[in-house]
Design an enzyme around this catalytic site. Sequence first.
Site, PDB file in Angstrom:
ATOM      1  N   ARG A 104      10.139  -8.570  -6.153  1.00 38.37           N
ATOM      2  CA  ARG A 104      11.117  -7.549  -6.101  1.00 38.37           C
ATOM      3  C   ARG A 104      12.005  -7.806  -6.157  1.00 38.37           C
ATOM      4  O   ARG A 104      11.882  -7.579  -4.553  1.00 38.37           O
ATOM      5  CB  ARG A 104      10.002  -6.384  -6.696  1.00 38.37           C
ATOM      6  CG  ARG A 104      10.567  -5.551  -7.866  1.00 38.37           C
ATOM      7  CD  ARG A 104      10.009  -4.647  -7.903  1.00 38.37           C
ATOM      8  NE  ARG A 104       9.737  -3.480  -7.029  1.00 38.37           N
ATOM      9  CZ  ARG A 104       9.646  -2.353  -7.259  1.00 38.37           C
ATOM     10  NH1 ARG A 104      10.227  -1.291  -8.107  1.00 38.37           N
ATOM     11  NH2 ARG A 104       8.858  -1.166  -6.297  1.00 38.37           N
ATOM     12  N   THR A 108      17.687  -6.013  -7.975  1.00 41.54           N
ATOM     13  CA  THR A 108      17.862  -5.391  -9.032  1.00 41.54           C
ATOM     14  C   THR A 108      16.733  -5.694  -9.855  1.00 41.54           C
ATOM     15  O   THR A 108      16.085  -4.364 -11.016  1.00 41.54           O
ATOM     16  CB  THR A 108      18.004  -7.503  -9.985  1.00 41.54           C
ATOM     17  OG1 THR A 108      16.812  -8.099  -9.295  1.00 41.54           O
ATOM     18  CG2 THR A 108      19.295  -8.082  -9.459  1.00 41.54           C
ATOM     19  N   ASP A 200       4.275   1.992  -0.491  1.00 43.38           N
ATOM     20  CA  ASP A 200       4.062   0.489  -1.160  1.00 43.38           C
ATOM     21  C   ASP A 200       2.789  -0.162  -0.586  1.00 43.38           C
ATOM     22  O   ASP A 200       2.161   0.195  -0.122  1.00 43.38           O
ATOM     23  CB  ASP A 200       4.944  -0.865  -0.225  1.00 43.38           C
ATOM     24  CG  ASP A 200       5.383  -2.038  -0.667  1.00 43.38           C
ATOM     25  OD1 ASP A 200       4.150  -2.436  -0.282  1.00 43.38           O
ATOM     26  OD2 ASP A 200       6.526  -2.377  -0.427  1.00 43.38           O
ATOM     27  N   ASP A 203       2.344  -3.308   1.526  1.00 47.23           N
ATOM     28  CA  ASP A 203       2.413  -3.437   2.826  1.00 47.23           C
ATOM     29  C   ASP A 203       1.464  -1.962   3.603  1.00 47.23           C
ATOM     30  O   ASP A 203       0.822  -2.556   4.487  1.00 47.23           O
ATOM     31  CB  ASP A 203       3.630  -1.830   3.130  1.00 47.23           C
ATOM     32  CG  ASP A 203       5.210  -3.144   2.891  1.00 47.23           C
ATOM     33  OD1 ASP A 203       4.760  -4.103   3.437  1.00 47.23           O
ATOM     34  OD2 ASP A 203       6.488  -2.606   3.430  1.00 47.23           O
TER      35      ASP A 203
HETATM   36  N1  URA Z   1       4.960  -1.311  -6.190  1.00 47.59           N
HETATM   37  C1  URA Z   1       4.380  -0.225  -4.789  1.00 47.59           C
HETATM   38  O1  URA Z   1       3.620  -0.541  -4.300  1.00 47.59           O
HETATM   39  N2  URA Z   1       4.159   0.802  -4.510  1.00 47.59           N
HETATM   40  C2  URA Z   1       5.347   1.905  -5.631  1.00 47.59           C
HETATM   41  O2  URA Z   1       4.760   2.967  -6.046  1.00 47.59           O
HETATM   42  C3  URA Z   1       5.394   1.194  -6.515  1.00 47.59           C
HETATM   43  C4  URA Z   1       5.731  -0.691  -6.418  1.00 47.59           C
END
Ligand code: URA
Length: 209
Positions: A104, A108, A200, A203
Site C-alpha cells: 500500500r 495515496t 497493522d 507487523d
Molecule cells: N491493514 C492493516 O494491517 N490494518 C488495518 O487496520 C488496515 C489495513
Amino acid sequence: MGKFQVIDHPLIQHKLTIIREKNCGTKVFREVVDEIAMLMAYEVSRDMPLEDIEIETPMGTSVQKTLTGKKVAIIPILRAGIGMVDGMLELIPAAKVGHVGLYRDHDTLEPVEYFVKLPADIADRQLFVVDPMLATGGSAIMAIDLLKRRGATNIKFVCLVAAPEGVKALQEAHPDVDIYTAGLDEKLNDEGYIVPGLGDAGDRLFGTK
Ligand code: URA
C-alpha cells in the site's frame, strides 16, 4: 450479489478478541491467527459439493459421500495474508497456494503490484483469497482483478476484520465474490486503518514495525 457473512462462531469471536488486544505478542498473535484461519476454512468450505461413491467397509459395500468439484487454491495477499495460509491448509491440505504481492502506497493508500506467482490451473480452481484486513478494499479488488484477468471465475474472499467501506467497495467491484469475515468493525480512520481493528496485521504477525 455475492454472499457477505460474519462468521460468528463463539470460538472465532473469542480468538479474535485475543488478537485485537494490543498487548498480545507476536507468538500468540501468529498462533491464534492460525487457529482462526483453520476455523474459518471449515465455514467457507461448507458449500463444497459432494458426490456419492461406493466403498468397502469391513462390513460390506456402502455408498458414502466424497468431495467432488473444483480443487482449491489459497491465494494470500502478501504480506499479511501469509499468516492465514497454514491454518487453512490444515483443513484443506491438498490445496495449492498462489501468492499476490501488493503493497500500500503510504501517500495515496493505493495498492501497487510487485509479485504474482500462481498455480497454472487457477481458472479450474475454487480460489480462497485471504488477507486479514479488508480496509479500503483496494488490495482485495486489485488482487481479484488480476486473478480474473488470468481466468479465475470462482473466488471467495476471506478476512479476519472488515471495515464497512471495504465490504461495500469489494461488493461493488466484484459482486460475484463471496466475502467472509470474523469481525465487521466500525470504520476506517484517516490513515486507512480499521477502527477498532487490531492495528497493522503484517507487523503484528511478523514482529516488525
Ligand atoms: N491493514 C492493516 O494491517 N490494518 C488495518 O487496520 C488496515 C489495513
